[in-house]
Write an enzyme that holds these catalytic residues in place. Sequence first.
Site, mmCIF file in Angstrom:
data_model
loop_
_atom_site.group_PDB
_atom_site.id
_atom_site.type_symbol
_atom_site.label_atom_id
_atom_site.label_comp_id
_atom_site.label_asym_id
_atom_site.label_seq_id
_atom_site.Cartn_x
_atom_site.Cartn_y
_atom_site.Cartn_z
ATOM 1 C CD GLU A 2 -8.626 4.229 -2.650
ATOM 2 O OE1 GLU A 2 -9.627 3.625 -1.876
ATOM 3 O OE2 GLU A 2 -7.869 5.005 -2.248
ATOM 4 C CG ASP B 23 -4.792 5.626 0.292
ATOM 5 O OD1 ASP B 23 -5.630 4.801 0.331
ATOM 6 O OD2 ASP B 23 -4.745 6.888 0.889
ATOM 7 C CG ASP C 41 -2.275 0.666 1.035
ATOM 8 O OD1 ASP C 41 -2.316 1.727 0.293
ATOM 9 O OD2 ASP C 41 -3.189 0.004 1.303
ATOM 10 C CG HIS D 65 -8.914 -1.022 4.573
ATOM 11 N ND1 HIS D 65 -8.756 -1.240 2.837
ATOM 12 C CD2 HIS D 65 -8.592 0.108 4.741
ATOM 13 C CE1 HIS D 65 -7.982 -0.129 2.644
ATOM 14 N NE2 HIS D 65 -8.223 0.847 3.585
ATOM 15 C CG ASP D 66 -11.343 2.251 3.506
ATOM 16 O OD1 ASP D 66 -10.757 2.196 4.470
ATOM 17 O OD2 ASP D 66 -10.824 2.562 2.216
HETATM 18 O O1 TEU Z 1 -9.393 5.668 1.208
HETATM 19 C C1 TEU Z 1 -9.964 6.475 0.378
HETATM 20 C C2 TEU Z 1 -11.490 6.546 0.130
HETATM 21 O O2 TEU Z 1 -11.949 6.440 -0.908
HETATM 22 C C3 TEU Z 1 -11.947 7.241 1.251
HETATM 23 O O3 TEU Z 1 -12.991 7.899 0.924
HETATM 24 C C4 TEU Z 1 -12.504 5.878 2.070
HETATM 25 O O4 TEU Z 1 -13.636 5.181 1.149
HETATM 26 C C5 TEU Z 1 -13.213 6.148 3.522
HETATM 27 O O5 TEU Z 1 -13.474 5.009 4.132
HETATM 28 C C6 TEU Z 1 -14.335 7.083 3.341
HETATM 29 O O6 TEU Z 1 -15.265 6.282 3.590
HETATM 30 C C7 TEU Z 1 -8.267 5.351 1.319
HETATM 31 C C8 TEU Z 1 -7.997 4.189 2.412
HETATM 32 O O7 TEU Z 1 -8.346 2.941 1.827
HETATM 33 C C9 TEU Z 1 -8.648 4.468 3.745
HETATM 34 O O8 TEU Z 1 -8.610 3.341 4.495
HETATM 35 C C10 TEU Z 1 -7.968 5.974 4.230
HETATM 36 O O9 TEU Z 1 -8.764 6.184 5.273
HETATM 37 C C11 TEU Z 1 -8.053 6.830 3.201
HETATM 38 O O10 TEU Z 1 -7.578 6.595 1.883
HETATM 39 C C12 TEU Z 1 -6.776 8.037 3.496
HETATM 40 O O11 TEU Z 1 -5.774 7.423 3.548
#
Ligand code: TEU
Length: 572
Positions: free
Chosen positions: A265, A206, A98, A337-338
Amino acid sequence: MSEQWWKSAVVYQVYPRSFADADGDGTGDLRGIIGRLDYIAALGVDVVWLSPVYPSPMDDNGYDVSDYQNIDPLFGTLSDFDELVAKMHERGLKLMMDLVVNHTSDEHAWFEESRTSKYSAKRDWYWWRPARPGTTPGERGAEPNNWDSFFSGSAWTYDKDTQEYYLHLFSKKQPDLNWENPEVREHVYDMMRWWLDRGVDGFRMDVINFISKITDLPDRLVSQAEVPGDGTPYDFSRPRIHEFLHEMNKAVFAPADKALVIVGEMPGVTVDDAVLFTDPARCEVDMVFEFEHMGVDRGHDKWDIVPFALPSLKASLAHWQRGLAECGWNSLYWNNHDQPRVVTRFGDDGEFRVRSAKTLGTVLHMHRGTPYIYQGEELGMTNTVFEDIDDFRDIESINHFTEATSLGEPSADVLEKLRFMSRDNARTPMQWDDTAHAGFTKGEPWIGVNPNYKVINADAQALDEDSMLWHYRRLIRLRHELPVVAHGNFTMLLEDDPCVYAFTRRLGDTELLVLGNFSSQQQHLDVPDVESWLASELLLGNVFREKYDDPPSHLAPWESRIYRRRIHRREG
Ligand code: TEU
């Protein structure tokens, strides 16, 4: 190995905090992952995406990096990392790191230097701006523009010492790097080369489409139709994004003499832009990781939960399948994870948990693109039980609770939404067995284990050939063995059917028919051109029958099937 080897690959995402804890401190670590590599290899996946393990104050669980070239002691050491890479490679697994370079932690040495003075050599490495003209710095409304952070509140934090604001699209401990500055880019590229030299095989980058911003950072437009505080028209995929990614490709990826996988991403990316990002001739990234289908049960923001309707999900996925049919490549996923757990979100985590989880897997894995499995998805892990706000750990969830309740929303209502949509649903410990804490740790886990671990766990499923785990192994094998799964073209069928997900895939003289009932009732279906499927072969199903009607006129609740046929030449 072919240049585009990742087109027939399957990715497994490990969220290190929650995967396996070897040292008993309650948080997962690298030695824990090493101990479970045989489990990952037995699934048959090709690539492991490792969420961040860099040193971090852990404001956002490692997505706030304070040192790009080391390992956080919570997770282990660089030598543990080297061992992990070596042991993965021994098993034929590739490692995708990542890479979080839209922002650093505010505790990164670069930001610490940047904040010392307006004249610091690194001042311009971040986005510093004075207060809005005519306002009193530090007061509400004095922020340089009206953008909100993704984690609630303004995207600007005032620094009293130097009397300016810095921009952070995420938490105030995640200041955005200024990619306009060539020195920033050079330092990032150097760091990336250092990881490639250390053995990693690629990067999941990211929010990489946020790195280019309109440099005068204009106010967002405010209109009724628009999301409040939504700066997206100004911070997603802005003017120099293609230039930056092409430059990175030439500086880092092209010179590497090994087969890499590079994933962007990109929240909010459009299909047209995704084609440009992933057109091999443009040398930017290999595939995007987009979010459109994650919005199907959300209204104006992620906490505005609207009922799930299958036709919207089909429309979104079909739109991407068509848009990238000729050129470009996408990731396929239900979970990461989100996101909350898909079997709770789009499936049935009660009576038909196993069957609906298998159907979700079948449908996703038979699309065109590179599938991702998020740890525990292959076991059918579900959303967990959160009694109250103290059970949450995620900054986004906690900040949202604080903000929404302070604006007068009843806490019970906010909690209900969090229980369904919070990212912490994905972050409960991996369920390895039915011993204490699901075999994740000998200590106290950093976040509660899902109470259903006695029923849902890897050990039990490894022994049961009819389990989710074995079903996922079969899906992965199909992709590896049948070129039509990886490369065939895609045609959506029955687009408006509210319960049945149906499509075909075709490559040369091979065609697949994929059918999935997304409901807890039996469904009648009219397979288009049904005669042509009469002599087809059932490759995989999730409901055992003494005798199958092929192709079916009915599907049992949450039943799914994959058929294969050979096309005779005259059918063309
Ligand atoms: O997430 C990016 C993103 O799209 C965010 O909007 C994410 O969906 C967030 O959960 C809002 O609901 C990436 C990572 O995957 C996330 O874990 C991080 O918190 C974020 O970037 C910041 O680095």
